[in-house]
Structures are given as structure tokens and as C-alpha cells.
Design a protein around this motif. Sequence first.
Motif, PDB file in Angstrom:
ATOM      1  N   THR A   6       1.144  -1.282   0.224  1.00 24.05           N
ATOM      2  CA  THR A   6       0.096   0.072   0.130  1.00 24.05           C
ATOM      3  C   THR A   6       0.814   1.175   0.205  1.00 24.05           C
ATOM      4  OG1 THR A   6      -1.931   1.115   1.254  1.00 24.05           O
ATOM      5  CG2 THR A   6      -0.325   0.211   2.517  1.00 24.05           C
ATOM      6  N   ALA A   7       0.733   2.319  -0.003  1.00 25.22           N
ATOM      7  CA  ALA A   7       0.593   3.278   0.011  1.00 25.22           C
ATOM      8  C   ALA A   7      -0.261   4.614   0.776  1.00 25.22           C
ATOM      9  CB  ALA A   7       1.173   4.215  -0.759  1.00 25.22           C
ATOM     10  N   ALA A   8      -0.353   5.655   1.110  1.00 27.46           N
ATOM     11  CA  ALA A   8      -1.091   7.067   1.599  1.00 27.46           C
ATOM     12  C   ALA A   8      -1.554   7.376   0.327  1.00 27.46           C
ATOM     13  CB  ALA A   8      -0.217   7.791   2.275  1.00 27.46           C
ATOM     14  N   THR A   9      -2.444   6.630  -0.486  1.00 28.81           N
ATOM     15  CA  THR A   9      -3.687   7.353  -1.250  1.00 28.81           C
ATOM     16  C   THR A   9      -4.873   6.728  -0.532  1.00 28.81           C
ATOM     17  OG1 THR A   9      -3.565   5.483  -2.462  1.00 28.81           O
ATOM     18  CG2 THR A   9      -1.751   6.464  -2.653  1.00 28.81           C
ATOM     19  N   PRO A  10      -5.991   7.488  -1.260  1.00 32.54           N
ATOM     20  CA  PRO A  10      -7.445   7.129  -0.989  1.00 32.54           C
ATOM     21  C   PRO A  10      -7.843   4.975  -1.267  1.00 32.54           C
ATOM     22  CG  PRO A  10      -7.608   9.257  -1.810  1.00 32.54           C
ATOM     23  CD  PRO A  10      -6.247   8.703  -2.432  1.00 32.54           C
ATOM     24  N   ASN A  11      -6.683   5.292  -2.443  1.00 30.60           N
ATOM     25  CA  ASN A  11      -7.225   3.587  -2.100  1.00 30.60           C
ATOM     26  C   ASN A  11      -6.504   2.583  -1.745  1.00 30.60           C
ATOM     27  OD1 ASN A  11      -9.175   4.027  -4.614  1.00 30.60           O
ATOM     28  ND2 ASN A  11      -7.502   4.364  -6.309  1.00 30.60           N
ATOM     29  N   GLY A  12      -5.192   3.550  -1.094  1.00 32.13           N
ATOM     30  CA  GLY A  12      -4.660   2.204  -0.027  1.00 32.13           C
ATOM     31  C   GLY A  12      -5.394   2.293   1.476  1.00 32.13           C
ATOM     32  N   HIS A  13      -6.625   3.093   1.595  1.00 29.57           N
ATOM     33  CA  HIS A  13      -6.464   3.237   2.737  1.00 29.57           C
ATOM     34  C   HIS A  13      -8.084   2.846   3.277  1.00 29.57           C
ATOM     35  CE1 HIS A  13      -4.346   7.614   4.166  1.00 29.57           C
ATOM     36  NE2 HIS A  13      -4.467   6.371   4.702  1.00 29.57           N
ATOM     37  N   LYS A  14      -8.907   2.516   1.712  1.00 29.92           N
ATOM     38  CA  LYS A  14      -9.586   1.411   1.676  1.00 29.92           C
ATOM     39  C   LYS A  14      -9.542   0.880   2.277  1.00 29.92           C
ATOM     40  CE  LYS A  14     -11.483   3.058  -3.282  1.00 29.92           C
ATOM     41  NZ  LYS A  14     -11.601   2.148  -4.539  1.00 29.92           N
ATOM     42  N   VAL A  15      -8.375  -0.351   2.035  1.00 29.41           N
ATOM     43  CA  VAL A  15      -8.413  -1.612   2.416  1.00 29.41           C
ATOM     44  C   VAL A  15      -7.575  -1.555   3.644  1.00 29.41           C
ATOM     45  CG1 VAL A  15      -6.524  -3.571   2.241  1.00 29.41           C
ATOM     46  CG2 VAL A  15      -7.152  -2.448   0.198  1.00 29.41           C
ATOM     47  N   SER A  16      -6.659  -0.896   4.237  1.00 30.96           N
ATOM     48  CA  SER A  16      -6.520  -0.586   5.619  1.00 30.96           C
ATOM     49  C   SER A  16      -7.714  -0.356   6.513  1.00 30.96           C
ATOM     50  CB  SER A  16      -5.331   0.279   5.744  1.00 30.96           C
ATOM     51  OG  SER A  16      -5.884   1.669   5.742  1.00 30.96           O
ATOM     52  N   ILE A  17      -8.556   0.500   6.306  1.00 28.34           N
ATOM     53  CA  ILE A  17      -9.405   0.879   7.053  1.00 28.34           C
ATOM     54  C   ILE A  17     -10.422  -0.816   6.646  1.00 28.34           C
ATOM     55  CG2 ILE A  17     -11.687   2.061   7.144  1.00 28.34           C
ATOM     56  CD1 ILE A  17     -10.480   4.249   5.544  1.00 28.34           C
ATOM     57  N   ALA A  18     -10.734  -1.289   5.860  1.00 26.85           N
ATOM     58  CA  ALA A  18     -11.552  -2.247   6.355  1.00 26.85           C
ATOM     59  C   ALA A  18     -10.513  -3.544   6.979  1.00 26.85           C
ATOM     60  CB  ALA A  18     -11.197  -2.992   4.731  1.00 26.85           C
ATOM     61  N   LEU A  19      -9.334  -4.055   6.637  1.00 29.03           N
ATOM     62  CA  LEU A  19      -9.107  -4.622   8.051  1.00 29.03           C
ATOM     63  C   LEU A  19      -8.658  -4.124   9.213  1.00 29.03           C
ATOM     64  CD1 LEU A  19      -5.481  -5.356   5.165  1.00 29.03           C
ATOM     65  CD2 LEU A  19      -7.139  -6.753   5.915  1.00 29.03           C
ATOM     66  N   GLU A  20      -9.234  -3.498   9.192  1.00 26.46           N
ATOM     67  CA  GLU A  20      -9.086  -2.660  10.634  1.00 26.46           C
ATOM     68  C   GLU A  20     -10.584  -2.818  11.068  1.00 26.46           C
ATOM     69  OE1 GLU A  20      -7.118  -1.636  12.815  1.00 26.46           O
ATOM     70  OE2 GLU A  20      -5.232  -1.271  12.042  1.00 26.46           O
ATOM     71  N   GLU A  21     -11.395  -3.100  10.292  1.00 29.35           N
ATOM     72  CA  GLU A  21     -12.447  -2.750  11.065  1.00 29.35           C
ATOM     73  C   GLU A  21     -13.101  -4.498  10.979  1.00 29.35           C
ATOM     74  OE1 GLU A  21     -15.405  -0.911  11.988  1.00 29.35           O
ATOM     75  OE2 GLU A  21     -15.062   0.999  10.316  1.00 29.35           O
ATOM     76  N   LEU A  22     -12.383  -5.200  10.261  1.00 29.71           N
ATOM     77  CA  LEU A  22     -12.793  -6.657  10.398  1.00 29.71           C
ATOM     78  C   LEU A  22     -11.757  -7.158  11.413  1.00 29.71           C
ATOM     79  CD1 LEU A  22     -13.014  -7.382   7.065  1.00 29.71           C
ATOM     80  CD2 LEU A  22     -14.555  -7.223   8.066  1.00 29.71           C
ATOM     81  N   GLY A  23     -10.892  -6.441  11.870  1.00 32.81           N
ATOM     82  CA  GLY A  23      -9.590  -6.959  13.014  1.00 32.81           C
ATOM     83  C   GLY A  23      -8.788  -8.442  12.605  1.00 32.81           C
ATOM     84  N   LEU A  24      -8.111  -8.319  11.723  1.00 28.08           N
ATOM     85  CA  LEU A  24      -8.116  -9.127  10.330  1.00 28.08           C
ATOM     86  C   LEU A  24      -6.292  -8.590  10.863  1.00 28.08           C
ATOM     87  CD1 LEU A  24      -9.636 -10.092   7.301  1.00 28.08           C
ATOM     88  CD2 LEU A  24      -9.377 -11.319   9.164  1.00 28.08           C
ATOM     89  N   PRO A  25      -5.360 -10.006  11.370  1.00 29.78           N
ATOM     90  CA  PRO A  25      -4.076  -9.253  11.048  1.00 29.78           C
ATOM     91  C   PRO A  25      -3.648  -9.114  10.236  1.00 29.78           C
ATOM     92  CG  PRO A  25      -4.376 -11.510  11.547  1.00 29.78           C
ATOM     93  CD  PRO A  25      -5.814 -10.697  12.051  1.00 29.78           C
ATOM     94  N   TYR A  26      -2.757  -8.110  10.024  1.00 28.82           N
ATOM     95  CA  TYR A  26      -2.124  -7.847   8.510  1.00 28.82           C
ATOM     96  C   TYR A  26      -0.236  -7.554   8.592  1.00 28.82           C
ATOM     97  CZ  TYR A  26      -3.855  -3.017   8.981  1.00 28.82           C
ATOM     98  OH  TYR A  26      -3.755  -1.478   9.771  1.00 28.82           O
ATOM     99  N   ARG A  27       0.681  -7.341   7.714  1.00 31.78           N
ATOM    100  CA  ARG A  27       1.344  -6.658   7.524  1.00 31.78           C
ATOM    101  C   ARG A  27       1.579  -5.569   6.588  1.00 31.78           C
ATOM    102  NH1 ARG A  27       4.813 -11.780   8.169  1.00 31.78           N
ATOM    103  NH2 ARG A  27       4.077 -11.850   5.956  1.00 31.78           N
TER     104      ARG A  27
END
Length: 220
Positions: A6-27
Motif C-alpha cells: 500500500t501507500a498513503a492514498t485513498p485507494n490504499g486507505h480503503k483496504v487498511s480501513i477494511a482490515l481494521e474494521e474486520l480485525g484481521l492481522p496484517y503486515r
Amino acid sequence: MIDLYTAATPNGHKVSIALEELGLPYRVNCLSFERKEQKSADYLRINPNGRIPAIVDHDNDDFTVFESGAILIYLAEKTGRLLPQDPRQRSVALQWLMFQMGGVGPMQGQANVFLRYFPERIASVTERYQNETRRLYEVLDGRLASVEYLAGDYGIADIATFPWVRVHDWAGVSLDGLEHLQRWMQQIDARPAVQRGLQVPLREGDESRLVSTAQSMLVR
């Protein structure tokens, strides 16, 4: 474990927000646009289009997914959350997701380019994309006049659209008079998972770091 590229863009933030909402561990693997890391041979094996974001799901035989909308659908189906199961409601959610993917993102992205990055200042072209983005915002505002979230309940359509509308100023597009869209923005911005997702990555060039929502919640 999921690897997020990822990078700090709207498209990147879509996925990091979803991962946080879903509580999935990620790197987090932050790609440097300046160094063109998104065009490296290693990354092109993950995303042949050379764009961010992309994920590799190591819990699913190292399955790779690129395109932000496709990633959101994949994560929602993986967890059974953020996307309705009822066929009609699911269709509504996907319609609004596609509205962002095919409309808000491309139009606002072009407004960004011609306002901020294009070597020549072409006012008529810039205004064309700004006006179309504003029109799409008005469609969103009309929808949100009758529902709390785009598909009724909070879900991936909202997660996809929020990071773009959040940076409306960068494209030179106003939210004046769009009271329902502003209300929606404030509601989503107040969500703790959204705030965490917007901080990923902290800055371009960060070393890969492990983010575990479950662990972070324990220390809050």
C-alpha cells in the motif's frame, strides 16, 4: 496473516480501513512511488498492473488480490461481514461500490492530476473533472438523505467512498450545501477503526511492520 502492499492514498486507505474494521492481522508493506517500487518485478508478480493496493492472504495458500474494490469484496466474503448476504441488499451494496470505482475515484483522480500535477494548466479540463466530481457528490448526498449509509448498513461501499470524499479539498471540490454527505463523513470519521486505517502507512518509506488489531485493542 495478510500482507498489504500500500501507500498513503485513498485507494490504499480503503483496504487498511477494511482490515481494521474486520480485525484481521496484517503486515504493512509501504511502496515508494518515488522509487517506483510499484513497478518492480517482484511487485508486478503480485499486481501486474503496477498499482496499489494489493494483498497476499497467507491463510489462503498465498492467494493474491489486486484492485481495491476486488480486495474489499474478498475480505468481506472471507469474514462474512460488511457485505449483506441477502441477494437484493448485496446488489445494492455492490452498486454503490461500483459507483465509487467507476465514478468518484476516476473523476476525482483526474481532477487531482490536472489541478496538482499536470505540467500545463488547462482550466477547462480541470473544471470538467471538478464539476463531474461535484455532480457525483450530489448523487451521494441525495442517496444519504434517505439512508444512514450508502447500502443502508455500514459496509464496503462506505469504506470505498469515504477516503476519496475525505480529500475533496485536494481536488478543489467543495462539500458546501451537501449536508447529508457531510453528516455521513463525520459519522465514518469518528469510527476508531477508520482512524487507525487512515494512519497506515504512517509515511512513505516506512519499513514493513506488523499490525494486529486484536493485539492493539488489548493495550488501548
